[in-house]
Design a protein around this motif. Sequence first.
Motif, PDB file in Angstrom:
ATOM      1  N   PRO A 145      17.671 -38.053  -6.356  1.00  0.00           N
ATOM      2  CA  PRO A 145      16.806 -37.367  -5.383  1.00  0.00           C
ATOM      3  C   PRO A 145      17.608 -36.363  -4.553  1.00  0.00           C
ATOM      4  O   PRO A 145      18.813 -36.503  -4.370  1.00  0.00           O
ATOM      5  CB  PRO A 145      16.274 -38.511  -4.518  1.00  0.00           C
ATOM      6  CG  PRO A 145      16.500 -39.755  -5.310  1.00  0.00           C
ATOM      7  CD  PRO A 145      17.708 -39.513  -6.143  1.00  0.00           C
ATOM      8  N   LYS A 146      16.913 -35.355  -4.062  1.00  0.00           N
ATOM      9  CA  LYS A 146      17.591 -34.364  -3.232  1.00  0.00           C
ATOM     10  C   LYS A 146      18.132 -34.964  -1.931  1.00  0.00           C
ATOM     11  O   LYS A 146      19.122 -34.473  -1.385  1.00  0.00           O
ATOM     12  CB  LYS A 146      16.619 -33.229  -2.884  1.00  0.00           C
ATOM     13  CG  LYS A 146      16.344 -32.269  -4.024  1.00  0.00           C
ATOM     14  CD  LYS A 146      15.459 -31.131  -3.539  1.00  0.00           C
ATOM     15  CE  LYS A 146      15.189 -30.130  -4.648  1.00  0.00           C
ATOM     16  NZ  LYS A 146      14.330 -29.015  -4.190  1.00  0.00           N
ATOM     17  N   ASP A 147      17.476 -36.042  -1.456  1.00  0.00           N
ATOM     18  CA  ASP A 147      17.839 -36.587  -0.149  1.00  0.00           C
ATOM     19  C   ASP A 147      18.778 -37.776  -0.237  1.00  0.00           C
ATOM     20  O   ASP A 147      18.912 -38.543   0.715  1.00  0.00           O
ATOM     21  CB  ASP A 147      16.578 -36.985   0.620  1.00  0.00           C
ATOM     22  CG  ASP A 147      15.714 -37.967  -0.168  1.00  0.00           C
ATOM     23  OD1 ASP A 147      16.083 -38.279  -1.326  1.00  0.00           O
ATOM     24  OD2 ASP A 147      14.688 -38.417   0.380  1.00  0.00           O
ATOM     25  N   GLU A 160      18.916 -27.824  -9.207  1.00  0.00           N
ATOM     26  CA  GLU A 160      17.783 -28.504  -8.598  1.00  0.00           C
ATOM     27  C   GLU A 160      16.544 -28.273  -9.442  1.00  0.00           C
ATOM     28  O   GLU A 160      16.231 -27.135  -9.819  1.00  0.00           O
ATOM     29  CB  GLU A 160      17.571 -27.997  -7.173  1.00  0.00           C
ATOM     30  CG  GLU A 160      18.689 -28.395  -6.217  1.00  0.00           C
ATOM     31  CD  GLU A 160      18.370 -28.035  -4.787  1.00  0.00           C
ATOM     32  OE1 GLU A 160      17.351 -27.343  -4.546  1.00  0.00           O
ATOM     33  OE2 GLU A 160      19.133 -28.434  -3.889  1.00  0.00           O
ATOM     34  N   ASP A 215      12.550 -29.386  -9.294  1.00  0.00           N
ATOM     35  CA  ASP A 215      11.509 -29.998  -8.462  1.00  0.00           C
ATOM     36  C   ASP A 215      12.166 -30.719  -7.283  1.00  0.00           C
ATOM     37  O   ASP A 215      12.836 -30.078  -6.485  1.00  0.00           O
ATOM     38  CB  ASP A 215      10.638 -30.928  -9.312  1.00  0.00           C
ATOM     39  CG  ASP A 215       9.897 -30.159 -10.407  1.00  0.00           C
ATOM     40  OD1 ASP A 215       9.490 -29.016 -10.149  1.00  0.00           O
ATOM     41  OD2 ASP A 215       9.753 -30.698 -11.520  1.00  0.00           O
ATOM     42  N   GLN A 216      12.054 -32.044  -7.193  1.00  0.00           N
ATOM     43  CA  GLN A 216      12.599 -32.783  -6.047  1.00  0.00           C
ATOM     44  C   GLN A 216      13.869 -33.550  -6.399  1.00  0.00           C
ATOM     45  O   GLN A 216      14.188 -34.547  -5.761  1.00  0.00           O
ATOM     46  CB  GLN A 216      11.543 -33.762  -5.519  1.00  0.00           C
ATOM     47  CG  GLN A 216      10.267 -33.102  -5.040  1.00  0.00           C
ATOM     48  CD  GLN A 216      10.538 -32.098  -3.913  1.00  0.00           C
ATOM     49  OE1 GLN A 216      11.256 -32.392  -2.968  1.00  0.00           O
ATOM     50  NE2 GLN A 216       9.951 -30.906  -4.028  1.00  0.00           N
ATOM     51  N   ALA A 217      14.585 -33.082  -7.396  1.00  0.00           N
ATOM     52  CA  ALA A 217      15.773 -33.811  -7.840  1.00  0.00           C
ATOM     53  C   ALA A 217      16.912 -32.840  -8.127  1.00  0.00           C
ATOM     54  O   ALA A 217      16.709 -31.644  -8.367  1.00  0.00           O
ATOM     55  CB  ALA A 217      15.463 -34.634  -9.089  1.00  0.00           C
ATOM     56  N   ARG A 218      18.133 -33.401  -8.092  1.00  0.00           N
ATOM     57  CA  ARG A 218      19.313 -32.697  -8.595  1.00  0.00           C
ATOM     58  C   ARG A 218      19.601 -33.247  -9.983  1.00  0.00           C
ATOM     59  O   ARG A 218      19.689 -34.473 -10.160  1.00  0.00           O
ATOM     60  CB  ARG A 218      20.508 -32.909  -7.661  1.00  0.00           C
ATOM     61  CG  ARG A 218      20.366 -32.221  -6.312  1.00  0.00           C
ATOM     62  CD  ARG A 218      21.643 -32.347  -5.508  1.00  0.00           C
ATOM     63  NE  ARG A 218      21.849 -33.714  -5.055  1.00  0.00           N
ATOM     64  CZ  ARG A 218      21.503 -34.181  -3.860  1.00  0.00           C
ATOM     65  NH1 ARG A 218      20.939 -33.361  -2.988  1.00  0.00           N
ATOM     66  NH2 ARG A 218      21.715 -35.433  -3.526  1.00  0.00           N
ATOM     67  N   ALA A 271       7.080 -34.196 -13.952  1.00  0.00           N
ATOM     68  CA  ALA A 271       6.461 -34.476 -12.659  1.00  0.00           C
ATOM     69  C   ALA A 271       4.980 -34.170 -12.747  1.00  0.00           C
ATOM     70  O   ALA A 271       4.590 -33.093 -13.231  1.00  0.00           O
ATOM     71  CB  ALA A 271       7.111 -33.653 -11.549  1.00  0.00           C
TER      72      ALA A 271
END
Length: 642
Positions: free
Chosen positions: A364-366, A343, A345-348, A394
Amino acid sequence: MQSQDVAPRPAASSGAVVDVEQAEAALVEHYPRLVRLAYLILPPSLGRNRRVLTAHALTQRALPRGRTSGDASVIPAQQSGGGRESDPGYAFVRLQVVRTALEAGLPLRRRAWPKRSQLPPLLPHVWGLRLFPRSGGADELALDQRLSALSGPARAGYVLRGLEKLSDANLCRMLAAAGVANPAAALKEASAVEPRDALLGSPEFDPCSLHARPTDLMRRRQHLKAALAATAAVVVCGALLGLPGDGWGPDGAAAPSYAQNPAAEAALDPARLERVPATAWESSARTDFSVWPARGGLVKDTALLRRALAVWARPGESVQVSATPGTPSGAPPGPPQLLYAGEVDQARVVLLHDGLRIARYAEPKDGTGGAALDFARVDGARGAEASAVVLGRADGNVRYLTAPWVKRAAERDLLKPSAGAMDLTLSADGATSPLAGPPQSGTCTSWNVLQIKDGSGSRLLTDLGELIPAHLTSGRPGAPREAAGAADLRDWAPFACSLASVRSGGVRTVNAWRFARQPLPDGSGPADWVCTRADTWRGGGTRVQAQFRTPGGPYGAVAAKAENSPACGSRDPHVLAGVLWKSGAGAWYLLAAGSADTASVDATGGVRGSARGPLLTVRTKQGAQAELKGTLEDGRGITGLR
């Protein structure tokens, strides 16, 4: 363009037999050049977004359907020493690109079916975005306006003459083969526009380096309800027809599978990923990506790795794919090496290496929507060139994954050589804490670089908008040294902002070489001449700039530049450049300088003068134009960089 400017397509003359494989190899190798040709030949009235998409579509459709007789008349006979000009495959696809680009500019006729090239391209297509090249300066805008006033055949003649360096005889044969009724008239019309060959290679006309902006958002919202109804019907049908184990779910954003090939399936099996032991690099004689261990907190996430491999093999329409120039973006030939999965920041993020390329998959993580796939060519990388990979960007910051042999990492402002370096935190996985990236636009007041330290010393790497940072060196070509020393940092500082001109060009290394120091005629001190050379991973596309800096000046000024020139390189460690300079008293001078082994320098044209040795100073007037020639100590002649 008038419809009578292009005649019916002539029959292909007998020549070298070109098969699909040969043409495909030429198209892949010279793809950026061919797309630039198509973009410049297409009428500007199409608009920049459609010109970009059409240029890519026409180039990708230039392959023959089978073995075909190449038109030998379009291969210049005087250039048979190898390279693209002696390649029948390149000559064939170039002719196809020119022919279809001319057809695309023809007006539609009543009672006649339009040609495929005259219709908006179905592929490539990016939904919701408008794509266009980076904006240039006033010179590029003026040239584009002059080209728009030419007919299609004349525009093709001008572009081919400037980019391909073809003689008028070869140009006439090529235009005739492309269907132009009167090639001689087209070349005469093209000759009315001043030759600006260097501007044709500007980023303004590069449809492979693009900016993106949204389309009409209100219209998209109006069409959304109708699209949702159609999508719901497709989803219902897919649920009814799908069988257990099939479908898009397991592969995330990848497109549907199109083949059941055992070798291809093996390359997409997460269990077969190559994982290098953590200590392999310590006993290996190699310092490249092949000895990087698999690191990151998600290296055992089989589902994530499966999605990354599937998207690499067949990226879906929603995946944003980018590649450095000259980098193929096809599927891996076999199971690749896993470098990282974790992971950021906000990504895999997953980093993979297949021996030729680094592939970075991010989602994205989601969810898997908005996935991105980036490629960078790294064949032959070693040492500093294999010491860091961009994990993510980022908010103007960059985060790197460093090689296992990197002991320390720091951030340094290249414009402030005496300010020192600020240490960065290195995680157990080798990931750095975020550091501010170089400026993307506006005034250049800082240029932050990554300074790493390993067993061999300190090295400088700079982010140029790609996966692999460029390695900065200093010194004479053929024997460059690391640019981390105090004297080298001072030499680099005035020229750091010029690195922006080689951004997104697939740059491997940039070397700065102070080749001369010249006393100014008004007694104000010595000026420095520095040559910066950016070499690429693909070999071609090198950019050379001769820069001039007056005493105490904060920045260097570009006096001359060239692309694909051997100057300032290991094969030709020589350079000659000149600049018009105005003294404090208002007098104008031509100042010219060559490398230390230049025996004499001569100026002709609007300024005449000569000098023994590598330095020339001649009193002149504002706006004077001069041709520079030099003689090396071994008797060989060199010309001034333009």
